[in-house]
Design a protein around this motif. Structure first.
Motif, PDB file in Angstrom:
ATOM      1  N   SER B 113      41.950  23.242  36.390  1.00 32.47           N
ATOM      2  CA  SER B 113      42.483  24.474  36.457  1.00 32.47           C
ATOM      3  C   SER B 113      41.598  25.482  35.726  1.00 32.47           C
ATOM      4  CB  SER B 113      43.790  24.440  35.770  1.00 32.47           C
ATOM      5  OG  SER B 113      44.329  25.726  35.505  1.00 32.47           O
ATOM      6  N   MET B 114      41.067  26.337  36.475  1.00 35.06           N
ATOM      7  CA  MET B 114      39.906  27.182  36.065  1.00 35.06           C
ATOM      8  C   MET B 114      40.355  28.012  34.746  1.00 35.06           C
ATOM      9  SD  MET B 114      37.011  27.345  36.900  1.00 35.06           S
ATOM     10  CE  MET B 114      36.347  28.989  36.526  1.00 35.06           C
ATOM     11  N   HIS B 115      41.636  28.563  34.719  1.00 40.71           N
ATOM     12  CA  HIS B 115      41.877  29.493  33.841  1.00 40.71           C
ATOM     13  C   HIS B 115      42.057  28.994  32.469  1.00 40.71           C
ATOM     14  CE1 HIS B 115      45.905  28.522  34.490  1.00 40.71           C
ATOM     15  NE2 HIS B 115      46.367  29.158  33.565  1.00 40.71           N
ATOM     16  N   LEU B 116      42.193  27.413  32.270  1.00 40.22           N
ATOM     17  CA  LEU B 116      42.234  26.799  31.189  1.00 40.22           C
ATOM     18  C   LEU B 116      40.967  26.595  30.337  1.00 40.22           C
ATOM     19  CD1 LEU B 116      44.702  24.055  32.079  1.00 40.22           C
ATOM     20  CD2 LEU B 116      45.518  26.276  30.950  1.00 40.22           C
ATOM     21  N   LYS B 117      39.918  26.930  31.308  1.00 42.07           N
ATOM     22  CA  LYS B 117      38.656  26.571  30.799  1.00 42.07           C
ATOM     23  C   LYS B 117      38.176  26.956  29.163  1.00 42.07           C
ATOM     24  CE  LYS B 117      34.485  25.289  32.026  1.00 42.07           C
ATOM     25  NZ  LYS B 117      33.574  25.533  30.852  1.00 42.07           N
TER      26      LYS B 117
END
Ligand SMILES: Nc1ncnc2c1ncn2[C@@H]1O[C@H](COP(=O)(O)OP(=O)(O)OP(=O)(O)O)[C@@H](O)[C@H]1O
Ligand SMILES: [Mg+2]
Lengths: 568, 389
Positions: B113-117
């Protein structure tokens, strides 16, 4: 006292050239260049001429000894020139200098430099130096080769000719020596030329190194530094050996006259004080020639114990903050800089002035390597034995982290900076004859530290403003990145409604936004402080100087392709 | 996985998911009202450690570490909630993981999940410290969050001991150590939940610092001559070893002795942790220490009595000198060694500091080089004569 004959002087130096800068092939090239350029600059200054120098260094083939090349070093100046009869003296005789022991802030001090270069040329390439000279009064220029007669400590003139030379006056020397070329790094030729450029704002320099393009560096100041009148040495600045050498210059005068005439700050009053301290009164009228080494030792001790007024500081010369501020832009694209010229002061009984220029460059250096430290003594770059130098020790002892720089413990700070520190004094003390490191007492180191700290404070204004901006950026990013993830996670665990989640996100933005605006304020405060300092400096140096605008154009030529080499 | 009977470390009155949820709810409410949420955890350090000889282990004081939400802490908070969610999911699914696995699970979720990067962990230390923080905050054991370490040590030998373990599928396993020959039994996960029984009388339990030396005693048949339990600690006791010794102490009520090197490290780090827990595990010490364990040796008086070979502390070795320096600090700051009940242990530290010597547990073998049973004999003699602390 044992007398040193001139012939043994030449023999001594011929055998010990490594002590005066000819200890390796690379150093030989640098030393030769340096002696010629330093002399040219000194000569121009004495004659009140704005110097314009042209330097060329080329590889002509293999050298005569293993692992060397035959290197040609040409230095041309527009100085006063040298009369024909003086040529053999200047280039072929040791200790024939006009500057020896004169107590001036000239680059040359000893009268060894250029004759040593001639000797090296002769030893490695069988011929001395080829010179062209023209003084104002000569109609045509003279050219000749000067060899060193080592046995007789004399220069020998060969192949003398008169030629046409399209300059009103000046000197052109052409050395061919065994050597090797190193351009960059502490001991590099380019480093020398850049350093010399920096502390000589009034110098116009053209140089061509190997196959690189010709580089033109224009002067940024139109005034020739005024060399303050010379000062006599101060007795407390000398070691016994120097004291005796100094005495040797005075021949047969009486001790009293020697002490009075040979030194500054010695009056009848001080002579009385010396007698009170145990100087045998009957010695005063004896000729120096009659005084034994043993007696000299005692006399010297008494003088050291006698209280004296410190020497005058009028004899020191500075490059000046404005000159440094202008000149530093000639080394590359400056991000920001800070210059400090201290007032002349007395350190370890010697008059000195310390100056520093620190600049961060856009085009040179990088964040993780130590800063480039340029050291100068009487405006001559010091390029060897960095660790032993008083300047290096002073730089390392300052806590640069306090000014926002990276610095490993007890080391040079790091980053794309040039740190230039210049010490000027008529009685500068070197650790050795090749003039590579300043031998500094605690006083001098402390004075250098103060200069650096002052420069550091100015620097920190820039760095602080930057740090605050970065801090704000980081904070904004943190809020943007982690805030939503936090709220989302909480909402999922709790099983909260979308509207609660939105409300919480609003709240979080409000909370952290407050901190962001604090950071914003801190940043603008730092910027205001920086601006007020910049305004002050702009008023001092002029705004173009300050921003380096007028020089950007002139220094454009650095590294550029030469468009029209024959143009006058 | 079926939801079945829970195997517990202790009778926990807490409902972890409920506490966690209510904590998160409080945080959310704070945020909705634009107040700064604060996370509070027990301060797990020596300056917040208390020791009462009657209790027997180090307990926490009033000090808390507070993490208030601000720009700098928002990362830690976001990570905490993120890892908490993983642990709560494990609890509700009754699955377990160790810390390294949790690290990879976290990385996997972040990757998907990209936004957890921004949460990503660079190494396991970072996720470990978040897990520890969660446990200190909820005041629960890591094991109670279904997160286990790969515990080392605890190899156990006995002719009499029988262990019964109730498994999560409702069945139970019975292990008779007397049937295992020279193969050790090694407790894992939640040794506090084992049921222990002795076939006949067990005279004592012996914990040996070196697992190798424990194995020598067993191979030479010590446990066949003496009804006992022999455990190899393998250095600083892990959670598994500590819980296991606690169970033996409480359920079998046999005298327990520790035998290891005579040096500051063994005394402070190994023996003290076994007997009274550690400052880092303040909230867990009650179930992870065996306060009745006695220090059998090597004692300074053994050195004299048996003329044991000692090493001088190498004053040029920074590691050895640091451990002596730590011994001095311990005498000044560690409530365990300051308690008068443990004065004799503190005296050993003082002896070590003064003599600058150390003696290894294996040194006894030079007392009679021809006798392979010499260590066993010395141990039995010391137990009989009561030469321990
Ligand atoms: N390019 C030049 N133009 C005019 N005069 C020069 C030039 N080069 C040298 N001289 C004269 O020759 C003298 C001797 O130079 P030399 O380099 O030997 O000694 P120095 O510069 O005084 O001391 P040092 O040995 O420290 O360099 C100088 O003092 C100067 O008077
Ligand atoms: Mg010179």
């Amino acid at each position: 006292m044992s007398k040193i004959t001139s012939s043994s002087t030449a023999e001594y130096f011929a055998k010990n050239l490594q002590q005066v800068g000819f200890s390796s092939p690379t150093k030989a090239v640098l030393t030769t260049l340096k002696e010629a350029v330093d002399n040219a600059l000194d000569a121009c200054e004495e004659a009140n001429i704005l110097p314009e120098l042209t330097v060329s260094i080329q590889k002509l083939g293999n050298g005569s000894s293993r692992n060397t090349d035959l290197i040609e070093i040409i230095v041309e100046d527009n100085g006063p020139g040298i009369e024909l009869e003086d040529l053999p003296k200047v280039f072929g005789e040791y200790l024939a200098s006009s500057k020896f022991g004169r107590g001036r802030c000239s680059r040359g001090q000893q009268g060894i430099g250029i004759s040593a270069a001639t000797t090296w040329a002769q030893l490695t390439n069988a011929t001395g130096v080829k010179v062209i000279s023209k003084t104002k009064s000569m109609r045509k220029a003279v050219t000749a080769t000067v060899d060193v007669d080592i046995k007789g400590n004399r220069g020998l003139l060969k192949n003398k000719e008169t030629i046409e030379w399209d300059r009103p006056h000046g000197i052109r020397v052409d050395f061919r020596i065994d050597g090797r070329i190193q351009l960059n790094g502490d001991g590099g030729l380019l480093t020398y030329l850049e350093g010399t450029t920096l502390v000589n704002p009034h110098l116009t320099l053209h140089y061509k190194l190997l196959d690189e393009n010709m580089v033109h560096v224009e002067r940024v100041s139109d005034s020739v530094p005024e060399i303050p009148p010379s000062t006599l040495p101060h007795p407390h600045t000398m070691k016994l050996g120097e004291f005796m050498t100094h005495a040797a210059l005075f021949g047969k005068i009486t001790l009293e006259n020697f002490i009075k005439k040979g030194f500054s700050r010695v009056t009848d009053q001080t002579i009385k004080a010396m007698v009170a301290k145990g100087l045998p009164r009957n010695n005063l009228n004896r000729s120096l020639a009659q005084i034994s080494e043993e007696e000299f030792k005692k006399i010297f001790q008494v003088i050291q114990e006698t209280e004296l007024v410190n020497p005058s500081t009028k004899s020191v010369l500075t490059v000046g903050e404005e000159g440094l501020a202008k000149s530093i832009h000639r080394l590359g694209e400056v991000d920001f800089f800070s210059v400090v010229t201290r007032k002349p002061t007395i350190c370890d009984h010697k008059p000195v002035v310390v100056e520093a220029a620190i600049a961060r460059f856009l085009t040179r250096g990088d964040p993780d390597t130590p800063v480039q430290l340029l050291r100068f003594a009487n405006r001559v770059p010091l390029q060897f034995d960095k660790g032993a130098c008083a300047i290096t020790r002073a730089v390392e002892s300052v806590n640069w982290r306090a000014y926002g720089l990276m610095q490993p413990k007890d080391s040079l700070p790091q980053g794309p900076f040039v740190f230039a520190v210049s010490v000027t004094s008529p009685f500068i003390k070197f650790k050795n004859a090749s003039k590579e490191t300043i031998d500094g007492g605690e006083d001098l180191i402390e004075e250098i530290r103060r200069t650096l700290m002052q420069a550091g404070q100015k620097l920190s204004r820039h760095i602080r403003a930057e740090d605050k901006a970065a801090d704000l950026e980081r904070k904004l990013q943190h809020i943007e990145k982690f805030g939503p993830i936090l709220v989302e996670g909480l909402a999922r665990i709790v099983g909260a409604t979308k509207s609660r989640e939105e409300r919480a996100e609003e709240g979080l933005k409000k909370l952290l936004g407050r901190e962001a605006s604090d950071a914003e304020k801190a940043m603008s405060d730092a910027e205001v402080k920086l601006k007020s300092m910049q305004d002050k400096e702009k008023r001092k140096f002029g705004s173009e100087v300050f921003e380096g605008k007028i020089f950007e154009k002139k220094s454009e030529g650095i590294g550029d392709v030469e468009s029209n080499e024959n143009e006058a | 996985m079926n939801k079945t009977r829970e195997i517990r470390v202790r009778e926990l009155k807490k409902d972890i998911p409920k506490i966690a949820k209510s904590m998160c709810d409080t945080m959310l409410v704070d945020l909705e009202k634009a107040r700064r949420p604060v996370l509070e955890a027990v301060k797990c350090s020596l300056d917040n450690s208390f020791y009462n000889a009657k209790v027997g282990y180090l307990t926490p004081g009033e000090k808390k570490v507070k993490t208030e939400l601000n720009v700098s802490s928002v990362q830690k908070m976001a990570r905490t909630i993120f890892v908490l969610e993983i642990l709560l999911n494990n609890l509700s699914a009754s699955v377990v993981n160790n810390k390294r696995e949790i690290y990879y699970i976290a990385k996997g979720l972040i990757r998907s999940s990209m936004h957890l990067k921004p949460l990503d962990f660079d190494d396991q230390n970072e996720s470990d410290s978040i897990i520890d923080f969660i446990c200190d905050m909820l005041e629960v054991y890591r094991e109670e969050m279904n997160c286990f370490a790969n515990d080392r040590g605890g190899q156990t030998y006995s002719k009499q001991l029988v262990v019964t373990e109730h498994l999560s599928d409702g069945t139970s396993a019975v292990v008779d150590l007397g049937q295992m020959g020279t193969t050790p039994f090694q407790p894992k996960n939640r040794p506090q939940s084992f049921k222990l029984k002795g076939k006949g009388k067990i005279e004592f339990c012996l914990v040996i610092e070196s697992e190798g030396t424990a194995n020598t005693l067993v191979a030479n048949g010590m446990h066949t001559r003496h009804p006992c339990i022999i455990i190899g600690a393998q250095g600083v006791p892990s959670n598994g070893v500590r819980g296991w010794c606690k169970s033996i102490q409480d359920q079998l009520k046999v005298p327990m002795y520790f035998y290891g090197d005579l040096d500051a490290y063994t005394l402070q780090n190994i023996f003290r942790t076994l007997k009274a827990g550690s400052a880092a595990s303040l909230i867990r010490n009650s179930d992870f220490s065996a306060p009745d364990v006695r220090f059998l040796g090597v004692l300074p008086e053994d050195v004299k009595q048996y003329d044991l070979h000692c090493y001088n502390v190498n004053e040029k070795d920074p590691v050895e000198m640091r451990s002596l320096k730590k011994a001095k600090d311990t005498l000044e700051n560690d409530p365990f060694f300051q308690d008068k009940k443990n004065k004799k242990l503190a005296d050993i530290l003082r002896w070590l500091i003064k003599e600058k010597k150390r003696c290894e547990q294996q040194a006894v073998f030079s007392v009679d080089p021809k006798d392979p049973l010499i260590l066993e004999k010395v141990i039995i003699e010391k137990i009989k004569k009561g030469i321990f602390i």
